[in-house]
Design a protein around this motif. Structure first.
Motif, PDB file in Angstrom:
ATOM      1  N   ASN A  23      17.765 -41.959 -25.267  1.00  0.00           N
ATOM      2  CA  ASN A  23      18.640 -40.927 -25.837  1.00  0.00           C
ATOM      3  C   ASN A  23      19.395 -41.424 -27.070  1.00  0.00           C
ATOM      4  O   ASN A  23      20.599 -41.213 -27.214  1.00  0.00           O
ATOM      5  CB  ASN A  23      19.611 -40.444 -24.756  1.00  0.00           C
ATOM      6  CG  ASN A  23      20.278 -39.125 -25.135  1.00  0.00           C
ATOM      7  OD1 ASN A  23      19.625 -38.262 -25.706  1.00  0.00           O
ATOM      8  ND2 ASN A  23      21.559 -39.000 -24.829  1.00  0.00           N
ATOM      9  N   GLY A  25      19.364 -41.586 -31.281  1.00  0.00           N
ATOM     10  CA  GLY A  25      18.804 -41.200 -32.579  1.00  0.00           C
ATOM     11  C   GLY A  25      17.771 -40.103 -32.499  1.00  0.00           C
ATOM     12  O   GLY A  25      17.754 -39.304 -31.549  1.00  0.00           O
ATOM     13  N   TYR A  26      16.891 -40.102 -33.473  1.00  0.00           N
ATOM     14  CA  TYR A  26      15.938 -39.012 -33.640  1.00  0.00           C
ATOM     15  C   TYR A  26      14.541 -39.468 -33.287  1.00  0.00           C
ATOM     16  O   TYR A  26      14.199 -40.628 -33.456  1.00  0.00           O
ATOM     17  CB  TYR A  26      16.012 -38.491 -35.082  1.00  0.00           C
ATOM     18  CG  TYR A  26      17.377 -37.928 -35.335  1.00  0.00           C
ATOM     19  CD1 TYR A  26      17.643 -36.593 -35.057  1.00  0.00           C
ATOM     20  CD2 TYR A  26      18.417 -38.756 -35.750  1.00  0.00           C
ATOM     21  CE1 TYR A  26      18.928 -36.083 -35.219  1.00  0.00           C
ATOM     22  CE2 TYR A  26      19.694 -38.259 -35.902  1.00  0.00           C
ATOM     23  CZ  TYR A  26      19.948 -36.930 -35.635  1.00  0.00           C
ATOM     24  OH  TYR A  26      21.207 -36.434 -35.763  1.00  0.00           O
ATOM     25  N   GLN A  27      13.768 -38.542 -32.789  1.00  0.00           N
ATOM     26  CA  GLN A  27      12.384 -38.829 -32.422  1.00  0.00           C
ATOM     27  C   GLN A  27      11.531 -37.626 -32.775  1.00  0.00           C
ATOM     28  O   GLN A  27      11.974 -36.485 -32.637  1.00  0.00           O
ATOM     29  CB  GLN A  27      12.273 -39.067 -30.902  1.00  0.00           C
ATOM     30  CG  GLN A  27      12.653 -40.462 -30.472  1.00  0.00           C
ATOM     31  CD  GLN A  27      11.629 -41.494 -30.880  1.00  0.00           C
ATOM     32  OE1 GLN A  27      10.477 -41.180 -31.144  1.00  0.00           O
ATOM     33  NE2 GLN A  27      12.074 -42.749 -30.969  1.00  0.00           N
ATOM     34  N   MET A  28      10.330 -37.865 -33.195  1.00  0.00           N
ATOM     35  CA  MET A  28       9.393 -36.770 -33.403  1.00  0.00           C
ATOM     36  C   MET A  28       9.174 -36.065 -32.061  1.00  0.00           C
ATOM     37  O   MET A  28       9.165 -36.690 -31.002  1.00  0.00           O
ATOM     38  CB  MET A  28       8.058 -37.300 -33.940  1.00  0.00           C
ATOM     39  CG  MET A  28       8.151 -37.876 -35.351  1.00  0.00           C
ATOM     40  SD  MET A  28       8.737 -36.669 -36.571  1.00  0.00           S
ATOM     41  CE  MET A  28       7.233 -35.690 -36.797  1.00  0.00           C
ATOM     42  N   ALA A  29       8.980 -34.772 -32.145  1.00  0.00           N
ATOM     43  CA  ALA A  29       8.853 -33.962 -30.933  1.00  0.00           C
ATOM     44  C   ALA A  29       7.399 -33.865 -30.486  1.00  0.00           C
ATOM     45  O   ALA A  29       6.501 -34.420 -31.107  1.00  0.00           O
ATOM     46  CB  ALA A  29       9.406 -32.568 -31.201  1.00  0.00           C
ATOM     47  N   TYR A  30       7.194 -33.188 -29.380  1.00  0.00           N
ATOM     48  CA  TYR A  30       5.873 -32.746 -28.911  1.00  0.00           C
ATOM     49  C   TYR A  30       4.888 -33.877 -28.626  1.00  0.00           C
ATOM     50  O   TYR A  30       3.685 -33.733 -28.839  1.00  0.00           O
ATOM     51  CB  TYR A  30       5.266 -31.771 -29.937  1.00  0.00           C
ATOM     52  CG  TYR A  30       6.092 -30.520 -30.118  1.00  0.00           C
ATOM     53  CD1 TYR A  30       6.297 -29.651 -29.040  1.00  0.00           C
ATOM     54  CD2 TYR A  30       6.686 -30.214 -31.338  1.00  0.00           C
ATOM     55  CE1 TYR A  30       7.069 -28.502 -29.185  1.00  0.00           C
ATOM     56  CE2 TYR A  30       7.459 -29.076 -31.492  1.00  0.00           C
ATOM     57  CZ  TYR A  30       7.650 -28.219 -30.418  1.00  0.00           C
ATOM     58  OH  TYR A  30       8.420 -27.097 -30.568  1.00  0.00           O
ATOM     59  N   LYS A 236      11.130 -31.956 -26.552  1.00  0.00           N
ATOM     60  CA  LYS A 236      11.807 -33.250 -26.447  1.00  0.00           C
ATOM     61  C   LYS A 236      11.030 -34.139 -25.475  1.00  0.00           C
ATOM     62  O   LYS A 236      11.531 -34.544 -24.410  1.00  0.00           O
ATOM     63  CB  LYS A 236      13.255 -33.047 -26.024  1.00  0.00           C
ATOM     64  CG  LYS A 236      14.056 -32.287 -27.094  1.00  0.00           C
ATOM     65  CD  LYS A 236      15.537 -32.263 -26.786  1.00  0.00           C
ATOM     66  CE  LYS A 236      16.330 -31.659 -27.940  1.00  0.00           C
ATOM     67  NZ  LYS A 236      17.761 -31.495 -27.588  1.00  0.00           N
ATOM     68  N   ARG A 238      10.197 -37.069 -25.523  1.00  0.00           N
ATOM     69  CA  ARG A 238      10.589 -38.468 -25.290  1.00  0.00           C
ATOM     70  C   ARG A 238      11.195 -38.673 -23.905  1.00  0.00           C
ATOM     71  O   ARG A 238      11.114 -39.767 -23.360  1.00  0.00           O
ATOM     72  CB  ARG A 238      11.580 -38.920 -26.359  1.00  0.00           C
ATOM     73  CG  ARG A 238      12.878 -38.149 -26.365  1.00  0.00           C
ATOM     74  CD  ARG A 238      13.929 -38.867 -27.221  1.00  0.00           C
ATOM     75  NE  ARG A 238      14.513 -38.004 -28.223  1.00  0.00           N
ATOM     76  CZ  ARG A 238      15.534 -38.370 -28.994  1.00  0.00           C
ATOM     77  NH1 ARG A 238      16.063 -39.574 -28.877  1.00  0.00           N
ATOM     78  NH2 ARG A 238      16.021 -37.544 -29.882  1.00  0.00           N
TER      79      ARG A 238
END
Lengths: 344, 344, 344, 344
Positions: A23, A25-30, A236, A238
């Motif tokens: 949980n 920062g940012y992460q690419m989705a899907y 989401k 991840r």
């Protein structure tokens, strides 16, 4: 004293920790999150299948339905046990996703090779009139707590292969079966003849993640499209990856399955000592046992929670023997088990 | 500088905390967890709809597809915008779950009442030959970042009601619209004429939860069966409940939406000051703006992440104006926004 | 000597004559032809059901699938015999049109009320998990040539009604059953508790027409839409109407069914005299009998055409008793029957 | 004076005669009749396609839906004209049989290659999110009476082939187009790039038969299974074969199409002389023309039967110009046409 289901207990703390770790920062989705790459590699390695297609979904019904849809055509029939989860407990989801019919192989919860052959022979002998033969779906651990031996799996897959049929393994309790057999994931899947497996996590300490593994990677893109069309692709993603990552890390999945099976063995031994009868020999983390209504009442009053099996607590004679299902997950304490047994 | 999507950011810490809180002891599975009762009550209260049927699913596509399936028949057509998520971004999931067709109401991303009436009049004038008129699906916030005013919603619902058609609201960004309009959830739904809403949480700080709310509770049982048959019923449902509980507690959902919209406004103001052109007036948390390729390249090199819109970064003239989509969620910091702007 | 099926013989000359009669001038398409009005009235009158909804389709599978789709929901299960045509001979068409599952009621080709009750009780006891209880489909004449008595039909429908389930009658050989029972169409349908019937014509002298009759006319519009969506609405519908008009005129349907049954009785008597064994007591126009391979070979060489039943002509001992199916339609001549018998 | 539709006229006498001829003795059911072998050979020969798979169904909607289902996957989109029969007039049958979506190529009734390319480019650029590109379906004659030239067909198919997409031709009025173009069936299909054709007969003198022809025979078995599963396989198939046999014998199909087109040309010339305006240039057997309400009323009173097009006879000014559709089949007499014209 909670033995109602292995989907009632908590998520393992290491899984919660990994979710917190993910949980940030940012992460690419899907599914394009970085952790998914690790999970894919790890599952390929665990299964000794470097080219396997690996996907995550959040429910066992989704894993089964999407895997079977990818392996079948809508004019086919899927062979399974009469008590298979895909038949009894998924409200027509397999039919919805596949368009196919289910053919129930006569017998008990475990399919026998000859019975499977008989069912296969019973189909597709009349051109277009009946449904065509489709995949065989095997449940390991079965819905009655039994475990197919490797020989049994090989024999079933062998029958399927004789007729060129793909094999799906519903492994909602894959880990419990694996530690019971003390074999490798490859042994219990592709080496035996399995083409695709629903590799369950939800019943063994996760929040809600199942992997679908195809040993033939040519199914990959079709599965991805079916998953999206079935509304089962997580944006989401991840947080699915994180659960599975924690599950596989340091063999947590095996450790939890061993705990669950050990809990179940302790409970079964105690029940046996108290004279309970067993409907099926418990081999993993589920017990189907019978004892008197009086004892069920006593347990019920003391707060034990579990399902009677085809029986009602109220009414009837106190001496009558009533069947019940008792399921252990990793989180059941030995104190609770012993308390339960002491009440018998 | 991550403006790619509002599904790329982290889950809010209060949500993680509530998940940890929910992760204690045993809970009944499949929606019978105690927290779901609170969630249901709270949503009914927020929507001033004491008899509403309230369900949780994990993806927006599931929420939309299952809601529409419950509102429609397979011989009908669903009216929506040509850029609706249900048309463009769900890989035929709505068609799969409903069996229906989608009719694209001509115009931009916002449906106009007259255009909707025209589309409705265009169907079902020839008996069984064409599809019959089915639900109207409205996206609020639209896929281009616009917000229907209450008057606009009422007008659209009014047209639907003239023809006896149910109305679905795709509220993947419901909260962002609500705070933009500064109205009540009831105003934006049933008081305007909406029959069912996909009340999104995933894009606004949750891990993966959307509520589906039917203001007519007679749809409840059908929805439950469709959810299970679609493999969208979670066994460990308490973790969906927990997310939604945290979301609603102390109006976290509104707070996060206000943050996201404020972030967006700050970014939009800055872009305007820098001379960017806007394809749509930003009204919630999404911006569609255009500026020179040179500036896009500069941002890209500095690590900014977002989607160009119908354009390619490479090739072409540096002076050429390229459109892009910039999405803000609650978690974007003002520092990042200002850094982004300073690069322009 | 053609006993392979009652769909192999010619169309009755009066039907051909009516087709020629209908082939004059212009007619509205899609069921709005004038002859359809007469057919509808006549069927309502024959069934003593003035408010019945009456439709024509061209195949039995269409009649069954569309009727069942109209009576069921995709999350339900349809109860039928393990040898029902809808299960064995329609290549998943019922599943395709309904989305539902089929539950096979244990037993032989005739469903027994207790077995039906057992199957009904076996479903829908676990909330959304299993499929919900749906229609009961009864085949009259059964696929093994048996005829349910009125008492048996009433008992089966009675069980269905106890659980609020609709009843469908697959009457591909409706006429043969009716003349065997010597009762009225109303007796064999709505008076016994049947809600919808596939009233067959194709196996009894028509080219390809089955009527679907709903005794509850509220199903009418849904059926019309399902028929069109299933591509089963004929533009030149007058030629379906004409066939059915000829069928009903002067009770041709009953006359042909009596002929077929009489042919069958003559054949059965002869077989019995020759010492053949019967797998089922022939009650309408089908015989399942067994006699030696030698005799089968002799018949085969003499040009008799019929299906062996779960057996192969070639290989094996000449004395071995092999089962076969012999079907009589109206057109079989007594000379052919006697020739067949003389060969035994 | 019946110009309502080409499905309203009678069946040609030679077809009736062939049905009578086929109505002799016994025939194997389900397409195994001897006449079907001749029909298959004849169609292969006519199309210069010795390996083509050839099947008969009874409705145009079945032909289109089953052909498209065989060419597509449920996660794809089918490209067609906004006025295609599969979109406007089949009550979601194509969606039902294929599971796919339809994408309407912007423009008039004829698709333009650039518009098709634009629609193709608009899909499948976002991985699994949108539907994938599927077949292109072309209607020849179009629903507005236009005929694609060979160059136009080649150009459309060329665009499809650039993207690897299969092409379906809805040839409900195939014969009318063919005689209008004066080309060979091969020219209008596989030589232009068509993969499968619905080769219509019903609108051109048959009772209800359409052939589906796949130039790639690998689709054969799947089509057979889909036809059965769709309840479109006729038991007494010989009566479909007989219609098609009569149709092809001595080029009856071409003769009837020439008659229909000639009737239409005579009517169009007369209308032009009377000052009617044409919405589309009539090229086959359909006219879309406009003239004053007064004249429509006069024709109506004199018994002419045809459809107004987006207009109502009653109300409004007598001078107002109202559009109508006039369809000619082979059976319209010149006397009727002249009578119609004389009333204008």
């Amino acid at each position: 004293m909670y033995f109602a289901s292995d989907n009632s207990g908590p998520v393992h703390p290491q899984v919660m920790a990994k979710l917190a770790e993910a949980n940030q920062g940012y992460q690419m989705a899907y599914g394009a999150d970085t952790m998914m790459n690790e999970v894919r590699d790890r599952i390929r390695s665990i299964f000794e299948a470097p080219g396997a297609a690996v996907y995550l979904v959040a429910t066992g019904t989704a894993a089964n339905s999407l895997a079977l849809a990818t392996l079948s055509n809508p004019w086919e029939t899927i062979f399974c046990s009469p008590v298979a989860h895909i038949h009894e407990d998924e409200c027509n989801a397999p039919e919805f996703f596949t368009g196919a019919k289910l053919t129930l192989v006569p017998g008990g919860d475990k399919m026998a090779p000859d019975a499977l052959r008989g069912s296969i022979l019973g189909e597709e002998t009349r051109g277009v009139h009946g449904p065509q033969r489709g995949p065989v779906s095997i449940t390991q651990v079965t819905e009655r707590g039994s475990v197919y031996s490797l020989e049994e799996l090989q024999a079933l897959c062998g029958v399927a292969k004789e007729y060129g049929l793909p094999v799906h393994l519903d492994g909602a309790r894959f880990s419990n079966a694996l530690v019971a057999l003390n074999c490798s994931p490859a042994d219990m899947t592709w080496k035996a003849g399995v083409d695709a497996v629903s590799f369950g996590g939800t019943k063994n300490g996760l929040m809600g993640v199942e992997a679908v593994v195809f040993f033939d990677e040519s199914k990959a893109w079709e599965f991805e499209l079916r998953r999206k069309r079935g509304a089962h692709l997580f944006s989401k993603h991840r947080y699915l990856s994180a659960q599975m990552a924690a599950y596989l890390e340091d063999d947590l999945w095996l450790k939890l399955a061993r705990q669950a099976n050990a809990n179940c063995a302790r409970l079964a031994d105690g029940l046996r000592a108290k004279g309970a009868e067993f409907l099926h020999e418990p081999q993993a983390n589920m017990i189907f046992a019978a004892f008197s209504r009086a004892k069920h009442k006593q347990l019920h009053e003391a707060g034990a929670i579990y399902h009677l099996w085809g029986a009602e607590l109220e009414g009837g004679d106190d001496d009558e023997s009533l069947a019940c299902r008792l399921v252990c997950d990793w989180s059941i304490g030995t104190a609770e088990i012993d308390q339960f047994l002491s009440l018998l």
